[in-house]
Design an enzyme around this catalytic site. Structure first.
Site, PDB file in Angstrom:
ATOM      1  CG  ASP A  13      -1.934  -1.139   1.245  1.00 18.14           C
ATOM      2  OD1 ASP A  13      -1.957  -1.644   0.116  1.00 18.14           O
ATOM      3  OD2 ASP A  13      -2.580  -1.587   1.963  1.00 18.14           O
ATOM      4  NE  ARG A  93      -0.811   0.352  11.968  1.00 17.74           N
ATOM      5  CZ  ARG A  93      -0.027  -0.535  11.726  1.00 17.74           C
ATOM      6  NH1 ARG A  93       1.252  -0.619  12.118  1.00 17.74           N
ATOM      7  NH2 ARG A  93      -0.204  -1.354  10.641  1.00 17.74           N
ATOM      8  CG  ASP A 122      -3.875  -0.243  11.438  1.00 11.13           C
ATOM      9  OD1 ASP A 122      -4.011  -0.497  12.732  1.00 11.13           O
ATOM     10  OD2 ASP A 122      -3.077  -1.202  10.721  1.00 11.13           O
ATOM     11  CB  SER A 174      -3.050  -7.521   4.889  1.00 11.60           C
ATOM     12  OG  SER A 174      -2.507  -6.432   5.637  1.00 11.60           O
TER      13      SER A 174
END
Length: 401
Positions: A13, A93, A122, A174
């Protein structure tokens, strides 16, 4: 030219986001990578980011801060989301976003960007942190804007622009890796009826292939924080790395779960958290020994709320800070040693001791003793059960069922 600071992992990504931002916004793109234990994944990132179109890249070593300021507070709180998930991505995060903000302010950037999808958690974790620390910054989330709708289309986009990505259509999982865990989502894992294939696991030895003899490991805690493994004093990062090595070799730390995402859907994830699984179990075992009944039961309520807040991305909130104050108070006596037995995916306690232990063998023994008058229990039961007795008498009198 305006600047945007991108949270850059070098994965699929964020690799295609660099050219996309330049093509669609005309921004100068500055990449920021947080080293929180990805290991070899970081080696090619500097060259890759520049070749992909970034003007520069920051690679910040945040491993120790990750452990001391994020992992340890969650460990002390006993926070586990929905009884299984040890929050490895969730508490990473806010730290990444914090660094993103620091670079954006230093560079005079107008915006920050991330590669989280519009379906996931996220995006919330990144953006709530930015809002809490630098509310004036514009936030760009390409997955909520562009025409790409699948990982396969993202791979095609990268191929068209000559961007190498560490994902193939034959293995389109992922993944998110840090010092605490490695997560896997997508592809055949999206059907919860499918057993995770053995080749999914990249850290942990499948339990069936783990050693046929158990491994014992002793962890020493001081006020809820692990400080030694098998008698050896280790720094925060080294301690987790050591436990990861021991636990992974014994097949410990695999979690396969369907969880409730904040955005309203259920998702299936497979997590590898070897050292973390041992630490959480050992810490809880020490609390069984050192916390009184009322504190421990209330702390279980707090743990559930704490886990939910971390999962939901509200790390930088007054309530979490207030809960930390409570948790830290409870940890004053959580000091001692716990021995854990690791065997083919199982992680079980094999003894614990503490100078603050509330376990008193003289009171608890089934043998002869002189400190506990068992006749005292009769009066206690009569008073404790009085409300039940009064209600039963009323029911007999009125015929209430």
């Amino acid at each position: 030219m305006k600047k945007v600071v991108l949270a850059y992992s070098g994965g699929l990504d964020t690799s295609i986001i660099i050219p996309w931002l330049k093509e669609n916004y005309g921004y100068e793109v500055i990449a920021v990578t947080a080293d929180i234990g990805q290991g070899d994944e970081l080696a090619p990132l500097e060259e890759k980011a520049i070749k992909t179109g970034a003007s520069k890249i920051y690679i910040a070593d945040l491993k120790e801060e990750f452990v001391t300021d994020f992992i340890y507070p969650v460990l002390k709180a006993g926070a586990v989301y929905e009884g299984k998930y040890l929050l490895g991505t969730s508490f990473a995060r806010p730290l990444i976003a914090k660094k993103l903000v620091e670079v954006a302010l230093a560079e005079g950037a107008d915006a920050v960007a991330h590669g989280a999808t519009g379906k996931g958690n996220d995006q919330v974790r990144f953006e709530l942190t930015v809002k809490a620390l630098a509310p004036h910054l514009k936030i760009i989330a390409p997955w909520r804007e562009w025409h790409i709708r699948s990982r396969e289309e993202a791979i095609d986009y990268a191929t068209e622009r000559g961007i190498p990505v560490p994902v193939a259509k034959s293995r389109p999982y992922s993944m998110d890796r840090n010092l605490w865990h490695l997560s896997h989502e997508g592809a055949d894992l999206e059907d919860p009826a499918n057993e995770a294939p053995e080749d999914v696991y990249m850290i942990i030895t499948p339990p069936e292939k783990a050693p046929d003899q158990p491994t014992y490991v002793t962890i020493d805690f001081e006020q809820g924080i692990p400080v030694r493994v098998d008698g050896a004093a280790l720094g925060p990062v080294q301690l987790i790395e050591r436990l990861n090595e021991i636990a992974a070799a014994n097949g410990v730390g695999i979690v396969d779960m369907v969880e409730n995402r904040l955005v309203g859907m259920k998702s299936r994830g497979v997590y590898e958290t070897p050292g973390g699984t041992v630490l959480v179990a050992a810490h809880r075992e020490l609390e069984y020994l050192t916390l009184d009944r009322q504190t421990m039961h209330f702390k279980e309520i707090i743990a559930s709320k704490y886990a939910e807040m971390v999962y939901d991305g509200v790390w930088y909130s007054p309530l979490r800070e207030a809960l930390d104050a409570f948790v830290n108070s409870t940890q004053r006596t959580v000091t001692g040693s716990v021995r854990m037995k690791l065997y083919k995916g199982n992680c079980t306690p094999a003894g614990a001791n503490s100078p603050y232990s509330l376990y008193n063998q003289e009171f608890a023994t089934f043998g002869a003793e002189e400190v506990y008058n068992q006749k005292d229990a009769e009066g206690f039961i009569n008073l404790f059960g009085l409300p039940l007795k009064v209600r039963a008498l009323m029911a007999q009198k009125t015929g209430l069922r």
